[in-house]
Write an enzyme that holds these catalytic residues in place. Structure first.
Site, mmCIF file in Angstrom:
data_model
loop_
_atom_site.group_PDB
_atom_site.id
_atom_site.type_symbol
_atom_site.label_atom_id
_atom_site.label_comp_id
_atom_site.label_asym_id
_atom_site.label_seq_id
_atom_site.Cartn_x
_atom_site.Cartn_y
_atom_site.Cartn_z
ATOM 1 N N ASP A 1 40.537 82.041 30.283
ATOM 2 C CA ASP A 1 39.345 82.897 30.166
ATOM 3 C C ASP A 1 39.528 83.995 29.128
ATOM 4 O O ASP A 1 38.602 84.338 28.398
ATOM 5 C CB ASP A 1 39.050 83.584 31.512
ATOM 6 C CG ASP A 1 38.592 82.587 32.546
ATOM 7 O OD1 ASP A 1 38.475 81.394 32.194
ATOM 8 O OD2 ASP A 1 38.362 82.997 33.694
ATOM 9 N N GLU B 1 32.743 97.003 44.326
ATOM 10 C CA GLU B 1 33.120 95.749 44.986
ATOM 11 C C GLU B 1 34.125 94.998 44.133
ATOM 12 O O GLU B 1 34.129 95.171 42.910
ATOM 13 C CB GLU B 1 31.900 94.809 45.107
ATOM 14 C CG GLU B 1 30.811 95.292 45.976
ATOM 15 C CD GLU B 1 29.500 94.582 45.650
ATOM 16 O OE1 GLU B 1 29.508 93.368 45.403
ATOM 17 O OE2 GLU B 1 28.478 95.286 45.615
ATOM 18 N N LYS C 1 35.351 91.866 42.016
ATOM 19 C CA LYS C 1 34.619 90.833 41.270
ATOM 20 C C LYS C 1 35.343 89.513 41.500
ATOM 21 O O LYS C 1 36.437 89.287 40.974
ATOM 22 C CB LYS C 1 34.577 91.179 39.779
ATOM 23 C CG LYS C 1 33.763 90.206 38.983
ATOM 24 C CD LYS C 1 33.510 90.723 37.585
ATOM 25 C CE LYS C 1 32.593 89.775 36.844
ATOM 26 N NZ LYS C 1 33.096 88.406 36.776
ATOM 27 N N ASP D 1 36.489 85.644 41.523
ATOM 28 C CA ASP D 1 36.601 84.626 40.501
ATOM 29 C C ASP D 1 36.223 83.295 41.134
ATOM 30 O O ASP D 1 37.084 82.523 41.553
ATOM 31 C CB ASP D 1 38.057 84.599 40.016
ATOM 32 C CG ASP D 1 38.146 84.194 38.574
ATOM 33 O OD1 ASP D 1 37.094 83.963 37.960
ATOM 34 O OD2 ASP D 1 39.278 84.103 38.061
ATOM 35 N N TYR E 1 26.976 89.441 47.451
ATOM 36 C CA TYR E 1 27.053 90.756 46.815
ATOM 37 C C TYR E 1 25.679 91.300 46.401
ATOM 38 O O TYR E 1 25.603 92.322 45.727
ATOM 39 C CB TYR E 1 27.989 90.750 45.611
ATOM 40 C CG TYR E 1 27.676 89.737 44.535
ATOM 41 C CD1 TYR E 1 26.529 89.850 43.752
ATOM 42 C CD2 TYR E 1 28.544 88.680 44.292
ATOM 43 C CE1 TYR E 1 26.245 88.924 42.769
ATOM 44 C CE2 TYR E 1 28.274 87.752 43.303
ATOM 45 C CZ TYR E 1 27.130 87.879 42.549
ATOM 46 O OH TYR E 1 26.848 86.964 41.572
ATOM 47 N N LYS F 1 37.075 94.900 34.122
ATOM 48 C CA LYS F 1 37.956 93.736 34.238
ATOM 49 C C LYS F 1 39.432 94.143 34.337
ATOM 50 O O LYS F 1 39.861 95.105 33.706
ATOM 51 C CB LYS F 1 37.774 92.814 33.013
ATOM 52 C CG LYS F 1 36.363 92.291 32.834
ATOM 53 C CD LYS F 1 36.009 91.168 33.800
ATOM 54 C CE LYS F 1 36.500 89.833 33.389
ATOM 55 N NZ LYS F 1 35.685 89.042 32.528
ATOM 56 N N CYS G 1 76.219 69.942 34.378
ATOM 57 C CA CYS G 1 75.758 71.334 34.484
ATOM 58 C C CYS G 1 75.976 72.054 33.151
ATOM 59 O O CYS G 1 77.087 72.023 32.606
ATOM 60 C CB CYS G 1 76.526 72.026 35.606
ATOM 61 S SG CYS G 1 76.245 73.798 35.651
ATOM 62 N N CYS H 1 78.992 74.770 33.899
ATOM 63 C CA CYS H 1 80.383 74.429 34.232
ATOM 64 C C CYS H 1 80.732 72.974 33.918
ATOM 65 O O CYS H 1 81.892 72.585 34.044
ATOM 66 C CB CYS H 1 80.657 74.723 35.701
ATOM 67 S SG CYS H 1 79.850 73.568 36.822
ATOM 68 N N CYS I 1 73.624 71.383 40.476
ATOM 69 C CA CYS I 1 74.981 71.281 39.945
ATOM 70 C C CYS I 1 75.898 71.071 41.134
ATOM 71 O O CYS I 1 75.760 71.756 42.157
ATOM 72 C CB CYS I 1 75.327 72.583 39.217
ATOM 73 S SG CYS I 1 77.096 72.869 39.084
ATOM 74 N N CYS J 1 81.444 76.700 39.716
ATOM 75 C CA CYS J 1 80.466 76.939 38.653
ATOM 76 C C CYS J 1 80.244 78.453 38.495
ATOM 77 O O CYS J 1 79.893 79.148 39.458
ATOM 78 C CB CYS J 1 79.153 76.249 39.017
ATOM 79 S SG CYS J 1 77.823 76.628 37.874
HETATM 80 N N1 5U1 Z 1 30.690 91.700 43.346
HETATM 81 C C1 5U1 Z 1 29.784 91.356 42.419
HETATM 82 N N2 5U1 Z 1 29.935 90.382 41.551
HETATM 83 N N3 5U1 Z 1 28.804 90.344 40.813
HETATM 84 C C2 5U1 Z 1 28.458 89.532 39.783
HETATM 85 N N4 5U1 Z 1 28.601 91.953 42.253
HETATM 86 C C3 5U1 Z 1 27.970 91.337 41.233
HETATM 87 N N5 5U1 Z 1 26.762 91.546 40.673
HETATM 88 C C4 5U1 Z 1 26.378 90.753 39.670
HETATM 89 C C5 5U1 Z 1 27.210 89.723 39.195
HETATM 90 C C6 5U1 Z 1 26.779 88.871 38.078
HETATM 91 O O1 5U1 Z 1 25.195 90.925 39.054
HETATM 92 C C7 5U1 Z 1 24.253 91.913 39.475
HETATM 93 C C8 5U1 Z 1 24.712 93.315 39.249
HETATM 94 C C9 5U1 Z 1 23.009 91.649 38.677
#
Ligand code: 5U1
Length: 673
Positions: free
Chosen positions: A36, A117, A119, A121, A229, A318, A412, A415, A430, A436
């Protein structure tokens, strides 16, 4: 030198083509070719060029696209309220600038309240409930149109098919992230590997791949979870005035939200939250790539509004990338304490997970072959928390014409003894044992380490010198060292030599459990050493015990029993133990405790988070002194979880398994009474 206009135009075209290609690999094939962080760099370079040369901006530029592609295999869903993306900040100054912009636009002097909060993945989803019933689930897609993944999302156990409680709007579109917890991801990959199937490179790809299965029965078997979220479309009803309150409502209706979500004031509060989450990141149990800050008040959000694809009232801060790409300069073999040969990749140095990394483990020869890693390859390196950096995968498309394949050495590299790899085992070893030099050094390091004999000041470099000079061949020789002899070593003054002799003297008073652990018997970690010391009356009893007797110790199975039994059958091990005891290493034999003093006997504890009154290690020692067992991970066998502050994912796991959780006060009461 400034670049000519045509060169810039050409670079913009190249970047667009490259970004489109990687978008396709990532979103459509779920098979990205680059980490990424590398992708982000390409997009940032393109954005910088487009900002500096607006005449080159075109509506089809990937910078103008909100999200990803819709997958043709699934039906399409149009988002009636677009799913936007977030602007990113990488440095504290960018967060300060965000907060300044917000206050400026609102003409607000004091600190703003922000909802913060993690973020996640994973894969963004929109889930629509009508009259409290789940009717549709879709991926974000390009922000306007996503894929219909209703059937698959319905198999995710943490997504309620019907909302709980009451008071929800007639139409509620909840938005969140579907993700795969790290433990589930690792278990799934292990199973796939055993069956010779394709493994996923990281939990995010695994989550995306799992949600985009054509057969929902496959999705149902994948350990997916969700955190919500935010909300999208709302009809026939209203919601509270603050984002943090909306999260509270979602929770009340059975929609899970990140437990780490909180409200902070002003930019100091935001940076404080970032720092806390960075520390907690390795123990969360799921992957996050940063944190999100949102103006908490919805009316202020409305006042701030949006720019093109992102709200002005939110930003993602990030974390340093945990995955980066680099090239392999060489692959060498490292010999460990038990003789295990570990292939180690020597790398073109790369900044990853917040530090510069030049070496990464390839774990073992089977892993090296499975991943087909060769000298000269471009690879993805992962460094998460304090975990040793590892080679995740080879970027096959970038393999040069000439690479060098690495094979397991027959002898090895340290040794020269034969290397053996038993049938069915992944690890080659080994066969030289303490002959050794590498095994000898590693054994001595382990012997002197803090949790073993705790010889202060006896570090790896000094051990190398002592072994290389021929002063020390085994642990017992350490206690024959004199200040005069030590003072002759490189960078060792009289004072340091004297200190080391004192530290060695001090280390002689130990416990049976520490002594057993320090011997470095294969598979005998601290917990097993404590179990042995608690079960048998003396070292003599342990060394004479039959396999059957050893297997009577809780948690010792036939393999570990074999290692312990074998260790004490080796004459040179017995000689070293005798020499250590002759030189004065001693411990008090534990008096047989009355039952009342062993009242935690048979109980297994896990400690998580920070305790205010004692260290975690002190707490473990107290548990063991009372006959209990202290382990590191929560499982069905755990009897109690002791949770200090910031307990992380172990608490969630314990809750899920219904394991009683003791706070520090309850734990103190338990050990005090
Ligand atoms: N925790 C969190 N992740 N996230 C991703 N909140 C949050 N809000 C998002 C996104 C794309 O978008 C809104 C703020 C629009």
């Amino acid at each position: 030198m400034t670049r000519s206009a045509s060169k810039i135009e050409q670079r913009v075209r190249e970047l667009r083509a490259e970004i489109e290609h990687h978008n396709y690999r990532y979103f459509v094939l779920d098979d990205p070719e680059i980490p990424d962080a590398e992708f982000d760099r390409l997009v940032r370079e393109l954005k910088t060029l487009e900002d500096a040369h607006p005449e080159l901006l075109t509506p089809d530029s990937p910078t103008q696209r909100v999200g990803s592609y819709a997958l043709s295999a699934f039906g399409e869903v149009r988002h009636r309220v677009p799913m936007l993306s977030l602007d990113n900040a990488f440095e504290p100054e960018e967060v300060e600038a965000f907060d300044a912009r917000v206050r400026d636009r609102l003409d607000h002097d004091g600190p703003i309240e922000y909802a913060c909060e993690p973020k996640l993945d994973g894969l963004a989803v929109s889930i629509v409930y009508e009259d409290g019933v789940l009717v549709q689930a879709a991926t974000r897609g390009d922000g306007t149109t996503g894929e219909d993944v209703t059937h698959n999302v319905r198999t995710v156990k943490s997504v309620p098919l019907r909302l709980h409680g009451k008071g929800w709007p007639g139409v509620l579109e909840a938005r969140g992230e579907v993700f795969m917890p790290i433990a589930g991801f690792e278990a799934m990959n292990r199973r796939a590997q055993e069956r010779g199937e394709k493994t996923f490179v990281n939990p995010r790809n695994a989550a995306a791949g799992s949600l985009r299965q054509l057969d929902p029965r496959v999705t149902a078997e994948r350990p997916l979870e969700v955190y919500f979220y935010g909300v999208g479309l709302i009809e026939r009803g209203g919601l509270p005035e603050r984002h943090s309150q909306i999260l509270g409502s979602l929770r009340k209706w059975g929609l899970r939200t990140a437990p780490e979500a909180t409200v902070k004031r002003g930019v100091e509060g935001l940076l404080d939250y970032y720092g806390q989450m960075l520390v907690r990141r390795p123990s969360l149990g799921y992957q996050i790539d940063g944190v999100v800050y949102k103006v908490d008040s919805l009316s202020l959000q409305q006042e701030l509004g949006y720019v093109a694809r992102a709200p002005r009232w939110a930003i993602a801060h990030k974390f340093p990338a945990e995955e980066e790409m680099t090239t392999i300069r060489d692959i060498e073999w490292q010999v460990g304490r038990t003789g295990a040969l570990t292939p180690v990749a020597r790398l073109e140095p790369v900044f990853v997970g917040g530090v510069t990394v030049s070496n990464a483990t390839l774990h073992n020869i089977d892993e090296l072959h499975r991943k087909d890693v060769r000298v000269g390859d471009t690879v993805v390196i992962r460094r998460a928390g304090d975990v040793i950096p590892e080679v995740v995968e080879v970027l096959a498309e970038r393999r040069p014409l000439h690479t060098r394949i690495v094979r397991l050495p027959e002898s090895c590299p340290v040794c020269g003894s034969a290397v053996v790899k038993p049938e069915g085992e992944a690890v080659a070893r080994c066969s030289g044992g303490l002959y050794c030099g590498a095994q000898r050094k590693e054994s001595l390091r382990h012997f002197a380490s803090r949790r073993a004999m705790d010889v202060e000041g006896l570090g790896a470099k000094l051990i190398d010198q002592l072994v290389d000079a021929g002063y020390v061949k085994n642990a017992a020789d350490l206690y024959g060292l004199t200040a005069d002899r030590l003072a002759g070593l490189d960078r060792m003054g009289e004072k340091s030599a004297g200190n080391l002799v004192d530290a060695l003297e001090k280390s002689k008073k130990t416990t049976l459990a520490r002594f057993l652990y320090s011997l470095g018997i294969r598979d005998v970690g601290e917990a097993t050493a404590h179990a042995l010391a608690g079960h048998f009356a003396s070292l003599e009893e342990i060394s004479e015990a039959s396999m059957e007797k050893l297997e009577e110790v809780p948690d010792i199975g036939p393999v570990v029993a074999q290692h312990i039994h074998g260790f004490f059958r080796e004459q040179h091990n017995r000689d070293v133990i005798d020499a250590l005891r002759r030189s004065g290493v001693e411990w008090a034999s534990p008096p047989k405790k009355p039952a009342a003093e062993r009242r935690l006997s048979g109980k297994t504890f896990v400690i998580t988070g920070t305790l205010s009154g004692m260290t975690r290690e002190e707490a473990q020692d107290r548990i063991r002194a009372l006959g209990g067992k202290a382990t590191g991970s929560v499982s069905a066998k755990t009897d109690y979880l002791v949770a200090g502050s910031d307990p992380g994912s172990k608490r969630q796991k314990a809750e899920k398994l219904g394991i009683p959780i003791l706070d520090e006060k309850a734990f103190q009461a338990l050990i005090a009474n």
